[in-house]
Design a protein around this motif. Structure first.
Motif, PDB file in Angstrom:
ATOM      1  N   VAL A  47     -16.643  55.840 -23.256  1.00  7.84           N
ATOM      2  CA  VAL A  47     -14.842  55.372 -23.893  1.00  7.84           C
ATOM      3  C   VAL A  47     -14.763  54.509 -23.268  1.00  7.84           C
ATOM      4  O   VAL A  47     -14.798  54.040 -22.425  1.00  7.84           O
ATOM      5  N   LEU A  48     -13.484  54.115 -24.371  1.00  2.79           N
ATOM      6  CA  LEU A  48     -13.713  52.593 -24.142  1.00  2.79           C
ATOM      7  C   LEU A  48     -11.484  52.591 -24.528  1.00  2.79           C
ATOM      8  O   LEU A  48     -11.099  52.980 -26.101  1.00  2.79           O
ATOM      9  N   GLN A  49     -10.380  52.332 -23.742  1.00  2.83           N
ATOM     10  CA  GLN A  49      -9.823  51.655 -23.818  1.00  2.83           C
ATOM     11  C   GLN A  49      -8.834  50.382 -23.796  1.00  2.83           C
ATOM     12  O   GLN A  49      -8.750  50.267 -23.409  1.00  2.83           O
ATOM     13  N   GLY A  50      -8.833  49.746 -24.707  1.00  2.00           N
ATOM     14  CA  GLY A  50      -8.578  48.572 -25.307  1.00  2.00           C
ATOM     15  C   GLY A  50      -9.401  48.270 -26.415  1.00  2.00           C
ATOM     16  O   GLY A  50     -10.921  47.905 -25.862  1.00  2.00           O
ATOM     17  N   PHE A  51      -9.371  47.875 -27.454  1.00  2.00           N
ATOM     18  CA  PHE A  51     -10.129  47.091 -28.318  1.00  2.00           C
ATOM     19  C   PHE A  51     -10.069  45.340 -28.445  1.00  2.00           C
ATOM     20  O   PHE A  51      -9.729  44.748 -29.699  1.00  2.00           O
ATOM     21  N   GLY A  52      -9.575  45.261 -27.497  1.00  2.00           N
ATOM     22  CA  GLY A  52      -9.031  43.049 -27.640  1.00  2.00           C
ATOM     23  C   GLY A  52     -10.306  42.687 -27.006  1.00  2.00           C
ATOM     24  O   GLY A  52     -11.753  43.258 -27.206  1.00  2.00           O
ATOM     25  N   LYS A  53     -10.586  41.445 -26.808  1.00  2.00           N
ATOM     26  CA  LYS A  53     -11.600  40.583 -26.737  1.00  2.00           C
ATOM     27  C   LYS A  53     -12.646  41.149 -25.652  1.00  2.00           C
ATOM     28  O   LYS A  53     -13.763  41.529 -25.972  1.00  2.00           O
ATOM     29  N   VAL A  54     -12.105  41.413 -24.542  1.00  2.00           N
ATOM     30  CA  VAL A  54     -12.863  42.229 -23.638  1.00  2.00           C
ATOM     31  C   VAL A  54     -13.605  43.997 -24.062  1.00  2.00           C
ATOM     32  O   VAL A  54     -14.980  44.036 -23.905  1.00  2.00           O
ATOM     33  N   GLY A  55     -12.321  44.887 -24.473  1.00  3.46           N
ATOM     34  CA  GLY A  55     -13.110  45.812 -24.799  1.00  3.46           C
ATOM     35  C   GLY A  55     -14.315  45.431 -25.822  1.00  3.46           C
ATOM     36  O   GLY A  55     -15.118  46.172 -26.300  1.00  3.46           O
ATOM     37  N   LEU A  56     -14.028  44.765 -27.381  1.00  3.97           N
ATOM     38  CA  LEU A  56     -15.061  44.458 -28.180  1.00  3.97           C
ATOM     39  C   LEU A  56     -16.406  44.092 -27.928  1.00  3.97           C
ATOM     40  O   LEU A  56     -16.845  44.317 -27.477  1.00  3.97           O
ATOM     41  N   TYR A  57     -16.273  42.745 -26.459  1.00  2.00           N
ATOM     42  CA  TYR A  57     -17.326  42.760 -26.419  1.00  2.00           C
ATOM     43  C   TYR A  57     -18.497  43.718 -24.976  1.00  2.00           C
ATOM     44  O   TYR A  57     -19.748  44.160 -25.403  1.00  2.00           O
ATOM     45  N   CYS A 116     -20.447  55.170 -27.875  1.00  2.00           N
ATOM     46  CA  CYS A 116     -19.554  54.665 -27.902  1.00  2.00           C
ATOM     47  C   CYS A 116     -19.060  56.140 -28.698  1.00  2.00           C
ATOM     48  O   CYS A 116     -18.837  56.162 -30.230  1.00  2.00           O
ATOM     49  N   ILE A 117     -17.654  57.167 -27.974  1.00  2.00           N
ATOM     50  CA  ILE A 117     -17.646  58.041 -28.845  1.00  2.00           C
ATOM     51  C   ILE A 117     -16.247  58.198 -29.078  1.00  2.00           C
ATOM     52  O   ILE A 117     -15.468  58.808 -29.672  1.00  2.00           O
ATOM     53  N   CYS A 118     -15.162  56.745 -28.469  1.00  3.74           N
ATOM     54  CA  CYS A 118     -14.017  57.126 -28.475  1.00  3.74           C
ATOM     55  C   CYS A 118     -13.812  55.936 -28.101  1.00  3.74           C
ATOM     56  O   CYS A 118     -13.797  55.256 -27.012  1.00  3.74           O
ATOM     57  N   VAL A 119     -12.411  55.064 -29.103  1.00  6.08           N
ATOM     58  CA  VAL A 119     -11.943  54.409 -28.809  1.00  6.08           C
ATOM     59  C   VAL A 119     -10.403  53.661 -28.940  1.00  6.08           C
ATOM     60  O   VAL A 119      -9.894  54.404 -30.039  1.00  6.08           O
ATOM     61  N   GLY A 120      -9.623  53.175 -28.296  1.00  9.79           N
ATOM     62  CA  GLY A 120      -7.999  54.008 -28.228  1.00  9.79           C
ATOM     63  C   GLY A 120      -7.583  52.790 -28.126  1.00  9.79           C
ATOM     64  O   GLY A 120      -7.599  51.774 -27.389  1.00  9.79           O
ATOM     65  N   GLU A 121      -6.167  52.255 -28.691  1.00 10.14           N
ATOM     66  CA  GLU A 121      -5.491  51.118 -28.630  1.00 10.14           C
ATOM     67  C   GLU A 121      -4.308  51.823 -28.650  1.00 10.14           C
ATOM     68  O   GLU A 121      -3.339  52.861 -28.482  1.00 10.14           O
ATOM     69  N   ASN A 172     -15.700  59.930 -32.316  1.00  6.63           N
ATOM     70  CA  ASN A 172     -16.678  60.284 -33.229  1.00  6.63           C
ATOM     71  C   ASN A 172     -17.699  60.289 -32.477  1.00  6.63           C
ATOM     72  O   ASN A 172     -18.564  59.746 -31.781  1.00  6.63           O
ATOM     73  N   PRO A 173     -18.413  61.956 -32.404  1.00  7.63           N
ATOM     74  CA  PRO A 173     -19.219  62.449 -31.163  1.00  7.63           C
ATOM     75  C   PRO A 173     -20.543  61.883 -31.850  1.00  7.63           C
ATOM     76  O   PRO A 173     -21.535  61.294 -30.806  1.00  7.63           O
ATOM     77  N   LYS A 174     -20.748  61.223 -32.506  1.00 11.53           N
ATOM     78  CA  LYS A 174     -22.595  60.388 -32.926  1.00 11.53           C
ATOM     79  C   LYS A 174     -22.518  59.164 -32.470  1.00 11.53           C
ATOM     80  O   LYS A 174     -23.096  58.605 -32.671  1.00 11.53           O
ATOM     81  N   GLY A 175     -21.788  58.537 -32.267  1.00  9.65           N
ATOM     82  CA  GLY A 175     -20.840  57.350 -31.749  1.00  9.65           C
ATOM     83  C   GLY A 175     -20.178  56.511 -33.163  1.00  9.65           C
ATOM     84  O   GLY A 175     -20.215  56.834 -34.020  1.00  9.65           O
ATOM     85  N   ILE A 176     -19.507  55.170 -32.305  1.00 11.77           N
ATOM     86  CA  ILE A 176     -18.610  54.066 -33.384  1.00 11.77           C
ATOM     87  C   ILE A 176     -19.894  52.935 -32.987  1.00 11.77           C
ATOM     88  O   ILE A 176     -19.788  52.377 -32.039  1.00 11.77           O
ATOM     89  N   ASP A 177     -19.692  52.387 -34.792  1.00  9.69           N
ATOM     90  CA  ASP A 177     -20.937  51.432 -34.946  1.00  9.69           C
ATOM     91  C   ASP A 177     -19.453  49.921 -33.893  1.00  9.69           C
ATOM     92  O   ASP A 177     -18.570  49.843 -35.231  1.00  9.69           O
ATOM     93  N   PRO A 178     -19.682  48.879 -33.230  1.00  8.79           N
ATOM     94  CA  PRO A 178     -18.892  48.450 -32.817  1.00  8.79           C
ATOM     95  C   PRO A 178     -19.237  46.676 -34.492  1.00  8.79           C
ATOM     96  O   PRO A 178     -17.319  46.654 -34.006  1.00  8.79           O
ATOM     97  N   LYS A 179     -20.026  47.027 -34.617  1.00  2.00           N
ATOM     98  CA  LYS A 179     -19.978  45.666 -35.937  1.00  2.00           C
ATOM     99  C   LYS A 179     -18.951  46.135 -36.927  1.00  2.00           C
ATOM    100  O   LYS A 179     -18.101  45.242 -37.215  1.00  2.00           O
ATOM    101  N   GLU A 180     -18.952  47.762 -37.344  1.00  3.74           N
ATOM    102  CA  GLU A 180     -17.604  47.804 -38.849  1.00  3.74           C
ATOM    103  C   GLU A 180     -16.619  48.217 -37.471  1.00  3.74           C
ATOM    104  O   GLU A 180     -16.021  48.042 -38.537  1.00  3.74           O
ATOM    105  N   LEU A 181     -16.715  48.417 -36.528  1.00  2.00           N
ATOM    106  CA  LEU A 181     -15.303  48.370 -35.893  1.00  2.00           C
ATOM    107  C   LEU A 181     -14.387  47.297 -35.490  1.00  2.00           C
ATOM    108  O   LEU A 181     -13.551  47.123 -36.613  1.00  2.00           O
ATOM    109  N   GLU A 182     -15.415  46.348 -36.230  1.00  2.00           N
ATOM    110  CA  GLU A 182     -14.501  45.299 -35.927  1.00  2.00           C
ATOM    111  C   GLU A 182     -14.186  44.428 -37.088  1.00  2.00           C
ATOM    112  O   GLU A 182     -12.933  44.033 -37.419  1.00  2.00           O
ATOM    113  N   GLU A 183     -14.626  44.520 -38.264  1.00  2.00           N
ATOM    114  CA  GLU A 183     -14.756  44.435 -38.876  1.00  2.00           C
ATOM    115  C   GLU A 183     -13.862  44.827 -40.037  1.00  2.00           C
ATOM    116  O   GLU A 183     -12.443  44.649 -40.844  1.00  2.00           O
TER     117      GLU A 183
END
Length: 481
Positions: A229-239, A251-256, A263-274
């Motif tokens: 689980v990731l809290q924060g989607f800035g530069k550090v969180g993204l990479y 990654c199942i959860c991202v918060g800002e 999403n218990p099945k996973g969140i794609d970082p590239k798709e979320l970044e876009e």
């Protein structure tokens, strides 16, 4: 918080006072380490684009000068205070010591909300602040080196470098080294933007692949199959998200600040970044559902707070359901929460170690600026030709041994070897150096934890590593007064 963690480790160091010159002597040096060496407060007028005037306030704190230059970030925040700047400067001293960087800790805080200022106004603030600290001797490649932090980046670092090199540093051939985190065109280094996130990856990797520590918390070694689980989607969180995803974690959860997705099945970082780039938020991401409640309490294997300070507290620590907490942010855990996690057998990989990737690569950039040559430039061609000669030598040896009756014996290098033969890029060298630094530092922390019988208390072990190194400098170098 930094003060509380310092005292916890300092109490352990004091017990060795008898063999080092007495507890009073040891206590005196520890007090020297604890206090900030220098604090500069500036206030200067700013003429807004609207024609109105206001006064901008800021601080540069040099916590320790046991090693020079000092090193620390530049933070723009409307809520910043001198006490917070002092704490972050102290944290930087210990962080640099943990990963064996020859810097004292420092920090800058400028009390503004950057969202309320135009780019032109931000440039005026940054350049004016640079002049103010330069006049007082608080910036310079051998004195005090600045770097990005919250709400600052390559743009601001470029303004700082340009201002210093064209004013007080105009006679200094090393003037560009007054700041790190610059664009490549201004003397930056490849890999700096993702450095903190990659450092988080290696920091977690050194623990999650350690069978002894994983057995203690009841988790199987390795990244594959682990959830985070990731809290924060800035530069550090993204990479951080990208690298853990590459290594097989999910990654199942991202918060800002404005919401969270799950999403218990996973969140794609590239798709979320876009999506975030196009919408300015992670909220509403179509391949996840809204997450109600605190994301810090979502069940997972690894919890990564990558936002701001004091997120894990006495109140919510009992409800955290992670096995590992990797502190990608500075100071996300309060001392009370730290104690609760120890009692609950949760492994906390502390900020003073796990988010040191940024300052480590800043060190590489600083060295690059002082050397005035990029990494590998002098050796790329030589190494490639050496590899070619090596393959030719192997082929010649085999043909001498087995003969050439059926023609030449082909030597087919593996894809990995081909990549090496093509010569490492500057980024490859930087990443290799970062991985090695994080690996060696983790070994030191684990060894210290075993020596002091600290169990899962890696934070105290890391602080002990730092204090012992800084203490040794003062013990061996003495004082000039």
């Amino acid at each position: 918080m930094v003060e509380a963690f310092f005292k916890r480790a300092a109490a352990r160091v004091e017990t060795g006072g008898a063999r080092r010159g007495g507890q009073a002597w040891v206590r005196g040096i520890l007090e020297t380490i604890r206090r900030c060496s220098c604090i500069l407060e500036v206030a200067f007028p700013l003429r807004r684009d609207s024609g109105t005037w206001e006064v901008v306030q800021g601080w540069r704190v040099q916590h320790s000068q046991h090693c020079l230059p000092c090193k620390g970030g530049v933070r723009f925040s409307s809520s910043i205070s001198v006490d917070e700047v002092k704490a972050l400067a102290a944290l930087m001293t210990y962080k640099c010591a943990v990963v064996d960087l020859p810097f004292g800790g420092a920090m800058t805080g400028v009390r503004i909300d950057p969202r309320k200022y135009s780019e032109h106004e931000l440039e005026k603030i940054t350049r004016h602040f640079t002049i103010q600290i330069a006049k007082k001797g608080f910036i310079g490649p051998g004195i005090d080196v600045l770097a990005p932090d919250l709400s600052t980046g390559e743009r601001e670092m470029s303004w700082i470098a340009d201002t210093y090199s064209h004013t007080l540093g105009y006679r200094d051939i090393n003037a560009q080294a007054c700041v790190t985190g610059k664009p490549i065109s201004q003397g930056g280094i490849h890999g700096r933007l993702s450095a903190t996130g990659r450092g988080v990856l290696h920091g977690i990797e050194n623990y999650i692949t350690n069978t002894e520590y994983m057995d203690r918390i009841g988790l199987s070694p390795g990244f594959p199959g682990k959830t985070f689980v990731l809290q924060g989607f800035g530069k550090v969180g993204l990479y951080t998200m990208k690298y853990l995803h590459e290594y097989g974690a999910r990654c199942i959860c991202v918060g800002e600040t404005d919401g969270a997705i799950y999403n218990p099945k996973g969140i794609d970082p590239k798709e979320l970044e876009e999506y975030e780039r196009g919408h300015g938020t992670v909220v509403g991401f179509p391949k996840a559902e809204p997450c109600d409640g605190s994301i810090l309490e979502v069940p997972c294997d690894i919890l990564i707070p990558a936002a701001v300070e004091k997120q894990l507290t006495r109140e919510n620590a009992p409800r955290v359901q992670a096995k590992i907490i990797a502190e990608a942010a500075n100071g996300p855990t309060t001392p009370a929460a730290h104690e609760i996690f120890l009692q609950r057998n949760i492994l906390v990989i502390p900020d003073v170690y796990v988010n040191a990737g940024g300052v480590t690569v800043s060190f590489f950039e600083w060295l690059k600026n002082l050397n005035h040559v990029s990494y590998g430039r002098l050796s790329f061609k030589y190494e490639r030709e050496s590899s070619d000669y090596l393959l030719q030598s192997v082929q010649h040896s085999l043909e001498q041994c087995f003969g050439k009756a059926k023609g030449e014996i082909p030597i087919v290098p593996s894809p990995e070897f081909k990549a090496r033969v093509a010569s490492a890029s500057e980024k490859d060298i930087v990443y290799s150096g970062l991985a090695y630094t994080m690996e060696q530092s983790a070994k030191q922390i684990m060894t210290t934890a075993a020596r002091y019988n600290l169990g899962l208390d890696q934070r105290t072990a890391a602080y002990l590593c730092a204090l012992e190194k800084v203490f040794t400098v003062y013990e061996e170098a003495g004082f000039t007064y």
